[in-house]
Design a protein around this motif. Structure first.
Motif, short mmCIF file in Angstrom:
data_model
loop_
_atom_site.label_atom_id
_atom_site.label_comp_id
_atom_site.label_asym_id
_atom_site.label_seq_id
_atom_site.Cartn_x
_atom_site.Cartn_y
_atom_site.Cartn_z
N LEU A 250 38.38 10.94 -19.78
CA LEU A 250 37.70 10.13 -20.81
C LEU A 250 38.03 10.66 -22.20
N ALA A 251 38.05 11.99 -22.33
CA ALA A 251 38.35 12.59 -23.64
C ALA A 251 39.77 12.26 -24.08
N ASN A 252 40.70 12.15 -23.13
CA ASN A 252 42.09 11.82 -23.49
C ASN A 252 42.23 10.37 -23.94
N ALA A 253 41.27 9.51 -23.55
CA ALA A 253 41.36 8.09 -23.90
C ALA A 253 40.69 7.77 -25.23
N LEU A 254 39.91 8.74 -25.79
CA LEU A 254 39.13 8.45 -26.99
C LEU A 254 39.39 9.52 -28.06
N VAL B 134 28.61 2.32 -30.15
CA VAL B 134 30.00 2.25 -29.67
C VAL B 134 30.75 1.14 -30.39
N ILE B 135 30.10 -0.01 -30.55
CA ILE B 135 30.76 -1.14 -31.21
C ILE B 135 31.10 -0.80 -32.66
N ARG B 136 30.18 -0.08 -33.32
CA ARG B 136 30.42 0.27 -34.73
C ARG B 136 31.44 1.39 -34.86
N SER B 137 31.90 1.95 -33.75
CA SER B 137 32.86 3.06 -33.82
C SER B 137 34.29 2.59 -34.04
N ASP B 138 34.49 1.29 -34.10
CA ASP B 138 35.82 0.70 -34.34
C ASP B 138 36.84 1.17 -33.31
N LEU B 139 36.41 1.31 -32.04
CA LEU B 139 37.35 1.66 -30.99
C LEU B 139 38.22 0.45 -30.69
N THR B 140 39.43 0.71 -30.27
CA THR B 140 40.36 -0.38 -29.96
C THR B 140 39.98 -1.02 -28.63
N ALA B 141 40.57 -2.18 -28.39
CA ALA B 141 40.31 -2.88 -27.13
C ALA B 141 40.74 -2.02 -25.95
N GLY B 142 41.86 -1.33 -26.10
CA GLY B 142 42.35 -0.47 -25.02
C GLY B 142 41.39 0.67 -24.75
N GLN B 143 40.83 1.25 -25.80
CA GLN B 143 39.88 2.36 -25.61
C GLN B 143 38.59 1.87 -24.95
N LEU B 144 38.12 0.69 -25.38
CA LEU B 144 36.91 0.13 -24.75
C LEU B 144 37.17 -0.18 -23.28
N GLU B 145 38.39 -0.69 -23.01
CA GLU B 145 38.74 -0.99 -21.62
C GLU B 145 38.79 0.29 -20.79
N ALA B 146 39.29 1.38 -21.39
CA ALA B 146 39.35 2.66 -20.69
C ALA B 146 37.94 3.15 -20.35
N GLU C 25 31.22 11.40 -27.47
CA GLU C 25 29.79 11.29 -27.14
C GLU C 25 29.38 9.83 -27.02
N ALA C 26 29.85 8.99 -27.97
CA ALA C 26 29.51 7.56 -27.90
C ALA C 26 30.15 6.92 -26.67
N GLY C 27 31.37 7.34 -26.33
CA GLY C 27 32.06 6.78 -25.18
C GLY C 27 31.38 7.11 -23.86
N LEU C 28 30.66 8.25 -23.81
CA LEU C 28 29.95 8.63 -22.59
C LEU C 28 28.72 7.76 -22.33
N THR C 29 28.25 7.08 -23.36
CA THR C 29 26.99 6.34 -23.25
C THR C 29 27.00 5.34 -22.11
N TYR C 30 28.03 4.48 -22.07
CA TYR C 30 28.05 3.41 -21.07
C TYR C 30 28.19 3.96 -19.65
N PRO C 31 29.10 4.88 -19.36
CA PRO C 31 29.18 5.42 -18.00
C PRO C 31 27.88 6.12 -17.56
N VAL C 32 27.29 6.92 -18.46
CA VAL C 32 26.08 7.67 -18.09
C VAL C 32 24.91 6.73 -17.83
N ARG C 33 24.70 5.76 -18.73
CA ARG C 33 23.58 4.83 -18.54
C ARG C 33 23.80 3.95 -17.31
N SER C 34 25.04 3.60 -17.03
CA SER C 34 25.33 2.80 -15.83
C SER C 34 24.99 3.58 -14.57
N LEU C 35 25.38 4.87 -14.56
CA LEU C 35 25.07 5.69 -13.40
C LEU C 35 23.55 5.88 -13.24
N GLU C 36 22.86 6.10 -14.36
CA GLU C 36 21.40 6.25 -14.29
C GLU C 36 20.75 4.97 -13.76
#
Length: 480
Positions: free
Chosen positions: A272-276, A198-210, A282-293
């Motif tokens: 989530l798709a509208n924010a990324l 996710v970090i290497r995806s160069d997402l903006t601060a706003g996208q990471l916050e979303a 797929e990379a953006g789903l990582t944190y929510p899914v692992r947190s829920l697990e």
């Protein structure tokens, strides 16, 4: 106040017990004893009550009886002049051993008896016949020691059963903790590498916050997620997995169940798709899914740890560790603890019904010993049902000053021929190697001898009930 009637020494000499005593000894007895009278049906002394008097029959007929299987059997009747009853074992009183009447005596007809205080009788025997007194004390001591040894053995047997049961009951929650922690460690290891992506995806601060906000909302939503039927869950998983697959998410069929279990749906995924950017969904789903697990695994660990804590609390209640022997308590606590300890024996095919009267007052008793009674009765009920049936544990008010505990089973019942012997020491109906014949005898002694209660049996095929009646009042001081 009317002076009690005394017997003259010459009259005492006509009783076979006293015929060879000296004049001084007879005078000593005459001074301390008195004549007592009882009408027909009157209780002369009651089994289990403090043995305060030694009695010799002068006239009339008396009966001796003993409690068996909740009732009484008459042992014998006698009108023999000089027959004795009462505290004839009081010579052991100097050892500080509380004495109780071993049977019940009643007047069948009008009875006259010579009554001597137990302490005086014991003193006379010890001083006048020291060798005989030593022999009798030794015999009584050996009997008490043998009973104590038998009781310790029974308690060790019960402890072994409880230990096996506790180990069995702890096995599942401990295994659940081990399994969940291993899976959690694996998930956290994977999440570290996936967050790097996710970090290497160069997402903006706003996208990471979303992503973080949506993950937080998912965790909050999970707490109040509705319970879905298997069919509803399957339909929602299919719908969400198809949506994820259409949006290029690999392993969508593994991710969808985690999201659906948290109460999430396609609407959340679209947010989530509208924010990324599409390529980073797929990379953006990582944190929510692992947190829920991880949150789900922590719940499993918490639940298993709670189960372990509950089992240990039940074990402490059952064994009465760190508690005074005599205490005021709720009888239901011991019943529940015993059922927990014997849970491994109940299995899946024995239904347990608790019919508790929660309005019952607390009683002053010895809970550790009563738990041994419940263990013996429940264990016998389970064995009788051979793994299939219904176990009923019922409580209620027997009368104003007594409560009852009833253990019932749907086994084949106790044959009439053995009911009268069911509480005898070493009597058992179980096959060789499966039962000591000690449990019900010790249960009888704990309930009747220790608590001044009663235990009875009512049995017919499909409905066997052991009923324990306990006084609500505090046991007598000599019980301690």
């Amino acid at each position: 106040m009317t002076e009690p009637e005394r017997l003259a020494p010459d009259t005492l000499r006509t009783l076979f017990l006293f015929e060879h005593l000296s004049d001084d000894q007879l005078a000593w007895l005459a001074e301390r004893g008195r004549v007592v009278e009882y009408p027909p049906g009157a209780t002369i002394h009651a089994e289990g009550s403090p043995a305060s008097c030694f009695l010799v029959l002068l006239s009339g007929t008396l009966s001796m009886s003993k409690r068996v299987a909740g009732g009484e059997i008459e042992l014998f009747r006698t009108d023999y002049y000089g027959a004795y009853t009462g505290a004839f074992n009081s010579i052991a009183a100097n050892r500080g051993v509380p004495q109780v009447y071993l049977s019940t005596s009643r007047a069948v007809t009008d009875c006259r008896l010579f009554e001597l205080p137990a302490a005086d009788f014991g003193q006379a025997v010890r001083e006048w016949f020291p060798m005989a007194a030593h022999l009798l004390v030794g015999s009584a001591t050996q009997g008490q020691d043998a009973s104590a040894t038998v009781e310790r053995h029974e308690r060790l047997v019960a402890l072994g059963s409880v230990t096996a049961g506790l180990t069995h009951e702890l096995n599942n929650p401990v295994a659940a903790v081990m399994r969940a922690t291993a899976t959690l460690r694996e998930r956290l290891t994977n999440m570290r590498s996936e967050i790097g992506t996710v970090i290497r995806s160069d997402l903006t601060a706003g996208q990471l916050e979303a992503i973080a906000n949506l993950a937080g909302r998912a965790l909050e939503h999970r707490k109040d997620a509705p319970q879905l039927s298997p069919l509803e869950a399957s339909d929602r998983e299919d719908e969400l997995a198809s949506w994820l697959e259409d949006h290029g998410v690999a392993d969508s069929w593994e991710i969808a169940p985690t999201l659906v279990a948290a109460g999430l749906d396609v609407e959340w995924a679209e947010e989530l798709a509208n924010a990324l950017p599409p390529e980073h969904l797929e990379a953006g789903l990582t944190y929510p899914v692992r947190s829920l697990e991880s949150d789900s695994l922590l719940d499993e660990i918490t639940e298993a740890a709670g189960r372990i804590s509950g089992l240990l609390a039940s074990a402490k209640q059952y064994t009465q560790m760190d508690r005074a022997p005599l205490q005021t308590f709720d009888v239901h606590e011991g019943l529940d603890a015993t059922l927990t300890m014997l849970g491994h024996k109940l299995g899946d095919d024995i239904k347990v019904e608790r019919e508790y009267d929660r309005s019952l007052p607390h009683i002053a008793a010895f809970p550790g010993e009563l738990n041994q009674v419940w263990t013996n009765l429940i264990d016998n009920a389970v064995d009788a049902m051979d793994g299939h049936g219904k176990l009923t544990v019922r409580t209620g008010l027997d009368r104003e000053d007594r409560l009852f505990v009833e253990i019932g089973d749907t086994g084949p019942g106790v044959p009439g021929a053995v009911r009268s012997r069911i509480f005898e020491p070493f009597f058992t109906t179980k096959p060789m190697g499966k039962g000591t014949g000690l449990g019900l005898d010790i249960a009888w002694r704990i309930v009747v001898g220790r608590h001044r209660g009663d235990i009875s049996l009512r049995s017919e095929p499909g409905d066997t009930r052991f009923r324990v009646v306990l006084p609500i009042r505090e046991p007598d001081a000599h019980d301690g």
